[in-house]
Enzyme design. Structure first.
Site, PDB file in Angstrom:
ATOM      1  CD  GLU A 122      -3.606  -2.831   7.171  1.00 27.74           C
ATOM      2  OE1 GLU A 122      -2.427  -2.988   6.815  1.00 27.74           O
ATOM      3  OE2 GLU A 122      -4.297  -1.875   6.826  1.00 27.74           O
ATOM      4  CD  GLU A 151      -3.067   5.393   6.660  1.00 26.20           C
ATOM      5  OE1 GLU A 151      -2.994   5.431   5.417  1.00 26.20           O
ATOM      6  OE2 GLU A 151      -2.212   4.806   7.363  1.00 26.20           O
ATOM      7  CE  LYS A 206      -0.311   3.179   4.711  1.00 24.42           C
ATOM      8  NZ  LYS A 206      -0.216   3.259   6.159  1.00 24.42           N
ATOM      9  CB  SER A 226       4.753  -1.863  12.139  1.00 27.34           C
ATOM     10  OG  SER A 226       4.362  -0.514  12.368  1.00 27.34           O
ATOM     11  N   GLY A 235       2.073   2.079  10.828  1.00 29.15           N
ATOM     12  CA  GLY A 235       3.022   3.188  10.727  1.00 29.15           C
ATOM     13  C   GLY A 235       3.682   3.561  12.045  1.00 29.15           C
ATOM     14  CG  HIS A 267      -5.967   1.684   4.943  1.00 27.62           C
ATOM     15  ND1 HIS A 267      -5.503   2.714   5.728  1.00 27.62           N
ATOM     16  CD2 HIS A 267      -4.987   0.753   4.913  1.00 27.62           C
ATOM     17  CE1 HIS A 267      -4.275   2.419   6.130  1.00 27.62           C
ATOM     18  NE2 HIS A 267      -3.945   1.243   5.650  1.00 27.62           N
ATOM     19  CG  ASN A 325      -1.756   1.189   1.384  1.00 26.64           C
ATOM     20  OD1 ASN A 325      -1.851   2.002   0.465  1.00 26.64           O
ATOM     21  ND2 ASN A 325      -2.410   1.315   2.533  1.00 26.64           N
TER      22      ASN A 325
END
Ligand code: PGA
Length: 251
Positions: free
Chosen positions: A168, A98, A11, A212, A174, A96, A9
């Site tokens: 996730e 985010e 991003k 991560s 991250g 996702h 991904n």
């Protein structure tokens, strides 16, 4: 035997020229392995360039990071699954973390988006996962159930088999802090139990882990048999390092 999926991904990184250069390096460094698939999720502006760059490699797939649920219309700034398909996408991320936590996407939004993706040849990848306060309150499995039911609860077993699910945990994305393989395994088992309760074979859908993941922790994560692969952000941005990880992980 499970067929591993390594999903990158990107991003909001790598424009069209950078995507072409990245994939040139990746193609030269990663040699096809029959026991794994590699998917890339570039930003929408780079979809076409990325799809062109992998067109001679059927083992490499390009997907879109987000879609709107309508196929077309007056939705400034949005793109639909059919438009992404025209640009060469074969998969779509939905929900996702985010999208949920930065852009306020709801479970109902994810339901509409999964349905929109399933109305095209694209394959949906539904992302689920709890925040740190939810984990600390002992609500991890309840949150994952709610997200699964919200997005997939109305699908029959045949449709569920087309969905990939990525667990996730939000606190692992991250942050450099990954779930232990055991923690991930517990949630993955729960996801498969949920699928079985909906009439789908527990192994019908691939279940990935993300948060991560990197070259240092990939081996112990993939040693957990519940994991069918990984969804990777930061550690997928360097093409040579990502190629090396995909080439050698779980070898
Ligand atoms: P990360 O991102 O690997 O940088 O933690 C994973 C993701 O958001 O899919």
């Amino acid at each position: 035997m499970r067929r591993l999926l390594f999903a990158a991904n990107w991003k909001m990184h790598l424009g069209p020229d950078e995507a072409r250069a990245y994939l040139k390096t990746f193609r030269a460094t990663y040699h096809r392995r029959e026991d794994r698939d590699v998917w890339f999720f570039p930003p929408a502006v780079s979809l076409e360039a990325a799809a062109q760059a992998v067109r001679e490699r059927t083992d490499l797939v390009v997907g879109v990071q987000d879609i709107h649920w309508e196929p077309k219309g007056a939705f400034t700034g949005a793109i639909s699954a059919p438009l992404a398909a025209q640009a060469g996408a074969k998969a779509a991320l939905v929900g996702h973390s985010e999208r949920r936590h930065v852009f306020g996407e709801t479970d109902e939004d994810t339901r509409r988006k999964v349905a929109a993706v399933l109305a095209t040849p694209l394959q949906p990848v539904l992302c689920v996962g709890e925040t740190l306060p939810e984990r600390e309150a002992g609500h991890t499995l309840a949150v994952v159930h709610r997200q699964l039911a919200g997005a997939l609860g109305r699908l029959d077993a045949a449709k569920l088999a087309h969905v990939t699910i990525a667990y996730e945990p939000v606190w692992a994305i991250g942050t450099g802090r990954n779930a232990t393989p055991r923690d991930a395994g517990v949630v993955h088992r729960e996801i498969r139990t949920w699928l079985a309760g909906r009439g789908a074979a527990p192994t019908a859908a691939r279940v990935l882990y993300g948060g991560s993941v990197n070259a240092k922790n990939i081996a112990e994560l993939l040693a957990e048999p519940q994991l069918d692969g990984v969804l990777v952000g930061g550690a997928s941005l360097d093409p040579a390092a990502w190629a090396q990880l995909v080439q050698t992980a779980a070898a």
